[in-house]
Design a protein around this motif. Structure first.
Motif, PDB file in Angstrom:
ATOM      1  N   SER A   1       0.823  -1.202   0.000  1.00 31.88           N
ATOM      2  CA  SER A   1       0.000   0.000   0.000  1.00 31.88           C
ATOM      3  C   SER A   1       0.863   1.259   0.000  1.00 31.88           C
ATOM      4  N   PRO A   2       0.556   2.231  -0.854  1.00 30.21           N
ATOM      5  CA  PRO A   2       1.311   3.495  -0.871  1.00 30.21           C
ATOM      6  C   PRO A   2       0.771   4.507   0.145  1.00 30.21           C
ATOM      7  N   LEU A   3      -0.265   4.120   0.896  1.00 29.68           N
ATOM      8  CA  LEU A   3      -0.943   5.052   1.793  1.00 29.68           C
ATOM      9  C   LEU A   3      -0.251   5.124   3.155  1.00 29.68           C
ATOM     10  N   PRO A   4      -0.451   6.211   3.897  1.00 31.52           N
ATOM     11  CA  PRO A   4       0.070   6.288   5.260  1.00 31.52           C
ATOM     12  C   PRO A   4      -0.813   5.506   6.228  1.00 31.52           C
ATOM     13  N   PHE A   5      -0.241   5.022   7.293  1.00 31.77           N
ATOM     14  CA  PHE A   5      -0.981   4.314   8.329  1.00 31.77           C
ATOM     15  C   PHE A   5      -1.892   5.289   9.068  1.00 31.77           C
ATOM     16  N   ILE A   6      -3.060   4.794   9.505  1.00 34.29           N
ATOM     17  CA  ILE A   6      -4.013   5.598  10.261  1.00 34.29           C
ATOM     18  C   ILE A   6      -4.062   5.073  11.692  1.00 34.29           C
ATOM     19  N   SER A   7      -3.645   5.894  12.642  1.00 28.70           N
ATOM     20  CA  SER A   7      -3.620   5.513  14.051  1.00 28.70           C
ATOM     21  C   SER A   7      -4.784   6.176  14.789  1.00 28.70           C
ATOM     22  N   ARG A   8      -5.392   5.438  15.693  1.00 34.40           N
ATOM     23  CA  ARG A   8      -6.525   5.902  16.501  1.00 34.40           C
ATOM     24  C   ARG A   8      -7.666   6.476  15.642  1.00 34.40           C
ATOM     25  N   PRO A   9      -8.141   5.686  14.678  1.00 32.95           N
ATOM     26  CA  PRO A   9      -9.207   6.183  13.799  1.00 32.95           C
ATOM     27  C   PRO A   9     -10.507   6.465  14.551  1.00 32.95           C
ATOM     28  N   TYR A  10     -10.660   5.850  15.736  1.00 33.40           N
ATOM     29  CA  TYR A  10     -11.892   6.081  16.500  1.00 33.40           C
ATOM     30  C   TYR A  10     -12.007   7.520  16.996  1.00 33.40           C
ATOM     31  N   ASN A  11     -10.924   8.319  16.879  1.00 33.52           N
ATOM     32  CA  ASN A  11     -10.979   9.729  17.272  1.00 33.52           C
ATOM     33  C   ASN A  11     -11.316  10.654  16.103  1.00 33.52           C
ATOM     34  N   GLN A  12     -11.554  10.065  14.918  1.00 34.33           N
ATOM     35  CA  GLN A  12     -11.901  10.895  13.767  1.00 34.33           C
ATOM     36  C   GLN A  12     -13.223  11.628  14.013  1.00 34.33           C
ATOM     37  N   ASN A  13     -13.319  12.852  13.514  1.00 40.09           N
ATOM     38  CA  ASN A  13     -14.541  13.649  13.684  1.00 40.09           C
ATOM     39  C   ASN A  13     -15.683  13.004  12.892  1.00 40.09           C
TER      40      ASN A  13
ATOM     41  N   ALA B   1       7.387   9.177  -0.979  1.00 40.08           N
ATOM     42  CA  ALA B   1       6.889  10.458  -0.467  1.00 40.08           C
ATOM     43  C   ALA B   1       6.185  10.285   0.868  1.00 40.08           C
ATOM     44  N   VAL B   2       5.749   9.086   1.180  1.00 40.21           N
ATOM     45  CA  VAL B   2       5.058   8.834   2.453  1.00 40.21           C
ATOM     46  C   VAL B   2       6.091   8.330   3.466  1.00 40.21           C
ATOM     47  N   ASN B   3       6.624   9.251   4.248  1.00 39.68           N
ATOM     48  CA  ASN B   3       7.573   8.890   5.305  1.00 39.68           C
ATOM     49  C   ASN B   3       6.998   9.260   6.674  1.00 39.68           C
ATOM     50  N   TYR B   4       5.668   9.125   6.795  1.00 37.85           N
ATOM     51  CA  TYR B   4       4.975   9.543   8.001  1.00 37.85           C
ATOM     52  C   TYR B   4       3.709   8.716   8.145  1.00 37.85           C
ATOM     53  N   TYR B   5       3.040   8.854   9.311  1.00 38.56           N
ATOM     54  CA  TYR B   5       1.695   8.313   9.462  1.00 38.56           C
ATOM     55  C   TYR B   5       0.862   9.316  10.245  1.00 38.56           C
ATOM     56  N   TRP B   6      -0.479   9.137  10.213  1.00 40.50           N
ATOM     57  CA  TRP B   6      -1.403  10.065  10.864  1.00 40.50           C
ATOM     58  C   TRP B   6      -1.954   9.460  12.156  1.00 40.50           C
ATOM     59  N   ARG B   7      -2.029  10.278  13.196  1.00 36.49           N
ATOM     60  CA  ARG B   7      -2.556   9.835  14.486  1.00 36.49           C
ATOM     61  C   ARG B   7      -3.596  10.859  14.946  1.00 36.49           C
ATOM     62  N   TYR B   8      -4.862  10.413  15.045  1.00 33.55           N
ATOM     63  CA  TYR B   8      -5.959  11.326  15.372  1.00 33.55           C
ATOM     64  C   TYR B   8      -6.063  11.538  16.888  1.00 33.55           C
ATOM     65  N   ALA B   9      -6.374  12.788  17.266  1.00 35.48           N
ATOM     66  CA  ALA B   9      -6.638  13.154  18.664  1.00 35.48           C
ATOM     67  C   ALA B   9      -8.139  13.348  18.841  1.00 35.48           C
ATOM     68  N   PRO B  10      -8.664  13.225  20.065  1.00 40.31           N
ATOM     69  CA  PRO B  10     -10.105  13.374  20.279  1.00 40.31           C
ATOM     70  C   PRO B  10     -10.607  14.781  19.920  1.00 40.31           C
ATOM     71  N   VAL B  11     -11.832  14.808  19.440  1.00 42.24           N
ATOM     72  CA  VAL B  11     -12.509  16.097  19.219  1.00 42.24           C
ATOM     73  C   VAL B  11     -12.785  16.714  20.584  1.00 42.24           C
ATOM     74  N   SER B  12     -12.590  18.028  20.708  1.00 41.21           N
ATOM     75  CA  SER B  12     -12.797  18.701  21.993  1.00 41.21           C
ATOM     76  C   SER B  12     -13.407  20.072  21.751  1.00 41.21           C
TER      77      SER B  12
END
Length: 1004
Positions: free
Chosen positions: A419-431, A503-514
């Motif tokens: 997969s060429p996509l970045p990893f998604i961490s803590r998706p349950y915090n997505q808005n 180009a993908v040398n990172y991943y995304w980590r979601y924080a809770p909506v506040s």
């Protein structure tokens, strides 16, 4: 002992002229010595195994005994005066072996005969857990075992005298095919100056060898899925919401707490009911004489195949169907060149492949797998060892032993996930407002399963030379030798660049909506430090085993170790010389007949840093975090419309820049070492039973870890008279700015000692200065502490042809602020570079119970031969629990993060909800009691050579949590709300469910 492959035979015989004692084994080796004027004799440095010990008078045999030798130990044989007057040869054996009064080490030896009887898992670590004082380490570290409260990286593994420990981090090691194990010795302390580089314990395996008779055999072991009990599901608990705490910096004067997701309590976190496996093992061996009495061979091979289902956590929304394969080969040649010169050649090989198979999407609401996601990544772990061991019995008093070995390891990952996509961490915090209708509560993920990547060229290598010379001089058995090892590692550690999309040398980590960020926040993480390094370990020793009197033995020795670690360009950043290790032991044969021994031992044990020390500490490394707001989420879970909230930061100053090897370690760095004290006794209760007790005290005197507090060094420099402007982090032109706050941010030190730090100016003059940093200068409240005391009581009935039993009770008490080289609570395997000691705030509240100490341990193993055809056996391991923790934000206001380590993640401080909570204050995991049972049938019609076995592992199907989630707090909204981790206190590792193992074997 650590590299011991030999044992000794000693005892008493009539002191008469012309008397000699000889020992011979089935491989044609014979040693003969004279009985001295006091009637004593000793045959030393002979390979372990079964020997016929013969008393001769004027060349005529008058008595004979059969004995079995264990590694690094002595076996007592006593010939009575009456024997010499007999006209016929007497062959006898004691029902109860005499106590070994020649050894002061603490060891447990399990033989191949024991392994055939006992129902335990088929690996070296499960055998080691039969020894008192050992515990299974954290599940984060696989099968690793902790000895005497030390961390799991502080042990040594040996096969036929060569170090086979995992060469990069020293977590675990290579072990023989199960059927090729002749003996496994588990050392828990007290070994002599000949051996070192472990302040935990030693797993020492000796492989089988050929004899003058041909033997062959085969076995099939089957562990079916349908007989495995159902693993327990993992559901979210309902952590208590603490009361508000006073926070003067909050808009309303308080810090408030709420669950990260109030909808989660009671819901399914991980569906584990289907996480079962099939396992099948095929093994075979053959051994015998190529030339009678002269040249012998032994070959063994074993292949284990597993088919595993792994439903991942609800956040990952995937199920893996895995295929693992592990193949081992062992080959040995023994050549009796002459009666006095023996050459042993050993070859070992392992090819391990884990993770092959496919991954599918998984619906946590329907508990069904869905669309194909990706092919799995396959982790390979291949190893080859080649050993040569030459022994020359120069005279009856002088023995020379030379061991040389080399090994190669390849551990690449073959990526099936492209997969060429970045990893998604803590998706349950997505808005939820940005998610399409029908999206479940766990958000959107994609096919990517990696946050970092391992090089396909990752490899390690070792080579070592050991030379020992032993000379008996009257009552002294003198030994001198060298013990050298070299290690090399290439392309080790994680790489942050996706090989399928650079180009993908990172991943995304979601924080809770506040309320502060009503549209939510997301953090970009860039992590990686793939690199290479080498190290050398050199030692020499002097040892004297002094028979002070007929029943008192003193072991007096001194060892000197020299450890050097090199970075990726071959420059030394650690060079620890002249590490003197005194070892003194004493054994008193109270009655003079090996029936009652009182012994004691004091020693110092140094531990080297593994190759992994260069990773992050001395070589380039990257760990960047940056927060963004976002206005949408695409179909792959990737945030859209992102806008940075701040510049990228690095908690430890890891910006991918080179590091000065002279500045990354204290100039006066000392290796980790432990002082150990042992006292005990062994005594025959009667002709069938022995009992005894042993008390042990271990005190960690020095440790190595990294600090990450440039501000503390800057403050000391200012106190020494340095212009504050020269160390101003806000002034990019300051003389010492780059050195303090740039590439050399974290440095290896001896916490609690005074460390001399080198700081080099980055201006045109390139001047430098040394800064002496005391414990007070760093801000640490306490120095390194890891103090562990234990008392073991045992009662044993050795196998007498009918039955055997051993019962141990171990009481342990440990306290301190340092587990050791790794962190078990959240599985940090950065050896000697853990979060411990990175700042004084991270150590505030660390003093408490130790992760690898169980206050109470009860062990039992036994077997009963009902008839010549039927045998039943069992083992029990009952242990009290591990300390729980609550990691959160720092300080009484409940929101402190002075090191920046909580940035976008779970709490890291030993504070929760504004209260300091040391390890163990939050309680302990429950007691665990694992019972294994076995039934073995060897029918008479096949001359007992055919065997059918049924073993039940964890017969009571107890599945209690053995480790819980330590993160009490998961995020802070930046204003006045701290989010409580939904998983806090929930199990993350459990006892494996009951499994049934069926096997059939044939031995000829």
């Amino acid at each position: 002992m650590a590299q011991s492959t030999t044992g000794s035979i000693f005892g008493q015989a009539p002191a008469a002229a012309g008397e000699t004692v000889s020992a011979s084994n089935a491989s044609g080796l014979t040693r003969e010595v004279a009985v001295d004027s006091s009637g004593r004799f000793q045959i030393s440095n002979v390979p372990v195994g079964v020997y016929t010990v013969t008393l001769k008078k004027d060349g005529a045999v008058v008595d004979s005994r059969k004995v079995s030798l264990a590694p690094g130990a002595g076996t007592a044989v006593t010939f009575s005066a009456e024997t010499t007057s007999l006209s016929a040869v007497t062959v006898s054996a004691n029902a109860l072996p005499a106590i070994d009064v020649s050894s002061v080490s603490s060891s447990t030896v399990i033989t191949a005969a024991d392994l055939r009887k006992l129902p335990i898992s088929r690996n070296a670590e499960s055998i080691a857990l039969l020894a008192p004082g050992t515990v299974k380490g954290s599940g984060f570290f696989g099968n690793a075992v902790a000895f005497g409260g030390s961390s799991v990286s502080e042990n040594a593994y040996y096969v036929n005298g060569y170090n086979t420990g995992e060469p990069y981090k020293n977590l675990g090691g290579f072990a023989l095919p199960y059927g090729a194990i002749d003996q496994q010795e588990t050392l828990t302390g007290g070994y002599s100056a000949k051996y070192g580089r472990s302040d935990g314990g030693v797993i020492n395996q000796l492989g089988k060898r050929g004899t003058n008779e041909w033997h062959f055999g085969a076995q099939v072991v089957w562990q079916p899925r349908f007989l495995e009990a159902t693993p327990v599901n993992n559901r979210y608990g309902n952590p208590a919401i603490p009361a508000d705490v006073v926070n003067p910096n909050s808009p309303d004067g308080y810090t408030h707490y709420q669950l990260e997701d109030p909808s989660k309590p009671g819901t399914l976190n991980q569906y584990r009911n289907d996480n079962k496996q099939w396992e099948t093992t095929y093994s075979a061996y053959v051994g015998g004489p190529l030339i009678q009495d002269k040249l012998f061979m032994f070959l063994a091979a074993e292949t284990t195949k597993d088919q595993i289902t792994n439903v991942e956590s609800a956040a990952n929304q995937k199920v893996q169907y895995l295929r693992d394969k592990n193949t081992k080969f062992y080959g040995k040649l023994d050549w009796n060149i002459t009666d006095s010169n023996v050459l042993e050649l050993t070859a070992l090989k392992q090819n391990q492949s884990n993770g092959a198979g496919k991954t599918y999407q998984f619906d946590n609401s329907t508990l069904k797998s869905g669309a194909f996601s990706n092919n799995n990544d396959v982790t390979k772990d291949n190893a080859q060892f080649y050993l040569g061991h030459f022994t020359s019995y120069i005279t009856d008093s002088a023995t020379l032993s030379i061991l040389y070995g080399k090994a190669h390891f390849q551990d690449p990952v073959v990526y099936g996930n492209t997969s060429p996509l970045p990893f998604i961490s803590r998706p349950y915090n997505q808005n939820p407002a940005f998610l399409p209708p029908g999206t479940g509560p766990n958000g959107i993920v994609n096919a990517q399963g990696n946050t970092t990547w391992t090089s396909p060229k990752a490899s390690n290598s070792t080579h070592g030379l050991r030379v020992d010379f032993d000379y008996k001089l009257g009552d002294h058995d003198l030994a001198v030798g060298i013990d050298n090892m070299s290690y090399g590692a290439k392309n080790q550690g994680p790489d942050n660049q996706n090989p399928f999309n650079p180009a993908v040398n990172y991943y995304w980590r979601y924080a809770p909506v506040s309320t502060t960020y009503p549209n939510g926040r997301v953090q970009k993480r860039t992590i990686g430090w793939a690199t290479s390094m080498t190290m050398t370990q050199k030692a020499y020793y002097l040892q004297d085993d002094w028979q002070v009197s007929s029943n008192v033995l003193l072991n007096i020795g001194i060892r000197n170790d020299h450890f050097t670690n090199y970075n990726d360009v071959g420059k030394a950043f650690v060079d620890e010389k002249n590490q003197w290790e005194p070892r003194i032991g004493a054994s008193w044969d109270v009655n003079g007949d090996s029936s009652f021994k009182i012994y004691g031992n004091v020693g110092r044990y140094y531990l080297a840093l593994p190759d992994n020390a260069a990773e992050r500490a001395a070589n380039r490394s990257t760990y960047l975090t940056q927060y963004f707001t976002y206005t949408g989420i695409d179909a792959n879970g990737v945030p859209t419309g992102v806008a940075p909230l701040a510049d990228p930061t690095s908690p430890d100053g890891e910006y991918g820049l080179p590091k000065d090897p002279q500045q990354v370690t204290a100039r006066n760095l000392k290796p980790e070492y432990v002082d150990e004290f042992i006292a005990g006794f062994d005594k025959k209760l009667n002709d069938e039973w022995t009992y005894g007790a042993k008390a042990m005290w271990r005190d960690l005197k020095t440790a190595i870890d990294d600090e990450c507090q440039p501000g503390q060094i800057a403050n000391k420099m200012i106190a020494m008279g340095v212009d504050p402007a020269k160390v101003d982090p806000n002034n990019p032109d300051a003389d010492y700015y780059n050195s303090l706050y740039g590439a050399s941010y974290c440095r290896l030190i001896n916490p609690g000692l005074t460390n001399t730090m080198l700081v080099t100016s980055q201006n045109a003059t390139s001047s430098s200065m040394t800064v002496s940093m005391t414990q007070k200068d760093w801000g640490y409240i306490n120095s390194v502490r890891r103090k562990i005391g234990s008392l073991n009581l045992y009662l044993e009935h050795p196998f007498d042809g009918k039955w055997m039993a051993r019962l141990d009770y171990t009481w342990s008490r440990g306290f301190g602020n340092t587990e050791g080289q790794v962190r078990s609570d959240f599985g940090q395997g950065d050896v000697s570079k853990t979060e411990d000691w990175d700042s004084w705030q991270l150590m505030d509240g660390q003093d408490g119970d130790l992760a690898n100490v169980r206050k109470h341990q009860i062990r039992f193993r036994g077997a009963y031969q009902i008839t010549p055809e039927w045998l039943v056996s069992g083992t029990l391991l009952a242990q009290s629990g591990t300390p729980k923790e609550c990691l959160g934000y720092y300080g009484t206001d409940g929101v402190g993060d002075p090191t920046g380590y909580n940035n976008g993640g779970s709490g890291n401080y030993h504070w929760c909800h504004g209260v300091r909570i040391p390890p163990g204050k939050a309680g302990h995991t429950p007691w665990t009691e694992q019972v294994n049972l076995g039934v073995h049938y060897a029918p008479a019609f096949a001359d007992h050579k055919l065997g059918f076995n049924l073993d039940v592992i964890n017969a009571l199907n107890q599945q209690r949590p053995i480790q819980t989630d330590a993160a009490g707090e998961s995020a802070f909204d930046g204003v006045n709300t701290v989010f409580v981790n939904n998983s806090y206190g929930d199990g993350i590792y459990w006892q494996p469910p009951r499994t049934v193992r069926l096997s059939v074997q044939y031995d000829y």
